[in-house]
Motif scaffolding. Structure first.
Motif, PDB file in Angstrom:
ATOM      1  N   GLN A  14      84.516  40.593 104.840  1.00 39.01           N
ATOM      2  CA  GLN A  14      85.424  41.710 104.557  1.00 39.01           C
ATOM      3  C   GLN A  14      86.716  41.568 105.361  1.00 39.01           C
TER       4      GLN A  14
ATOM      5  N   ALA B 261      79.180  45.114 104.879  1.00 37.48           N
ATOM      6  CA  ALA B 261      78.823  46.538 104.861  1.00 37.48           C
ATOM      7  C   ALA B 261      77.721  46.830 103.853  1.00 37.48           C
TER       8      ALA B 261
ATOM      9  N   GLY C 127      80.514  50.062 100.696  1.00 40.71           N
ATOM     10  CA  GLY C 127      81.155  50.291 101.981  1.00 40.71           C
ATOM     11  C   GLY C 127      80.720  51.558 102.687  1.00 40.71           C
TER      12      GLY C 127
ATOM     13  N   HIS D  23      78.656  54.218 105.015  1.00 41.49           N
ATOM     14  CA  HIS D  23      77.995  54.197 106.330  1.00 41.49           C
ATOM     15  C   HIS D  23      76.707  55.025 106.325  1.00 41.49           C
TER      16      HIS D  23
ATOM     17  N   ARG E 281      74.206  43.383 100.617  1.00 42.04           N
ATOM     18  CA  ARG E 281      74.108  42.857 101.974  1.00 42.04           C
ATOM     19  C   ARG E 281      72.824  42.045 102.131  1.00 42.04           C
TER      20      ARG E 281
ATOM     21  N   ASN F 190      85.144  42.661  99.045  1.00 36.46           N
ATOM     22  CA  ASN F 190      85.518  44.067  99.104  1.00 36.46           C
ATOM     23  C   ASN F 190      84.335  44.890  98.612  1.00 36.46           C
ATOM     24  N   PRO F 191      83.649  45.607  99.501  1.00 36.02           N
ATOM     25  CA  PRO F 191      82.453  46.343  99.083  1.00 36.02           C
ATOM     26  C   PRO F 191      82.753  47.468  98.085  1.00 36.02           C
ATOM     27  N   MET F 192      83.998  47.877  97.981  1.00 33.84           N
ATOM     28  CA  MET F 192      84.348  48.953  97.061  1.00 33.84           C
ATOM     29  C   MET F 192      84.489  48.449  95.621  1.00 33.84           C
TER      30      MET F 192
END
Length: 150
Positions: A63, A109, A113, A115, A124, A69-71
């Motif tokens: 990232q 992530a 993305g 948390h 992941r 890009n996790p989005m």
């Protein structure tokens, strides 16, 4: 960015020698991230930076390096391919110095993305499995790895 390369290398040499003069039974290394995806900015060189230490270190952050890009990304193929090429370059450098390589940190992530611990980690998990399988195949040159996640 590292602007005073000679001062940096002199400090590494001095610090390494000092530590070894106090305790010659423990290995010394940098904790260097490596060249990153921005070598002209960070001005690190895996081989020359690790001349005066016992083993080579590398961090792999797809990232941060703009490989993932996790989005928006729905698979980790590009992140893994670029991570692998980055590690292979470090492996070549460490083999040229006859020093082992430790991947000190690598990770991505949670999905999207997030948390939140409620969010899945499928991408992941896939990336970690690919990385661990690849790194296991590089033994004995790769002597350790530490995943990192949040």
């Amino acid at each position: 960015a590292l602007k005073k390369k000679n001062a940096y290398k002199a400090w590494i040499r001095q610090a390494s020698r000092f530590i070894k003069s106090l305790d010659c039974l423990h290995l010394v290394t940098l904790g260097s991230e490596g060249a990153t995806a921005f070598p002209n900015y960070v001005n690190n060189n895996v081989q020359s930076d690790h001349e005066d230490v016992d083993f080579v270190t590398l961090h792999v952050w797809p990232q941060n390096y703009l490989w993932y890009n996790p989005m928006t990304d729905r698979d980790v193929g590009q992140a893994f391919s670029q991570s692998k090429a980055y590690i292979e370059a470090a492996l070549n450098a460490s083999a040229g110095m006859d020093k082992p390589l430790v991947i000190e940190e690598f990770g991505i992530a949670r999905d999207l993305g997030s948390h939140s611990t409620a969010t899945s980690t499928n991408l992941r998990d896939t990336y970690f499995k690919q990385m661990c399988t690849f790194l296991a195949s590089t033994k004995p040159q790769t002597s350790g790895l530490n995943f990192w996640s949040w």
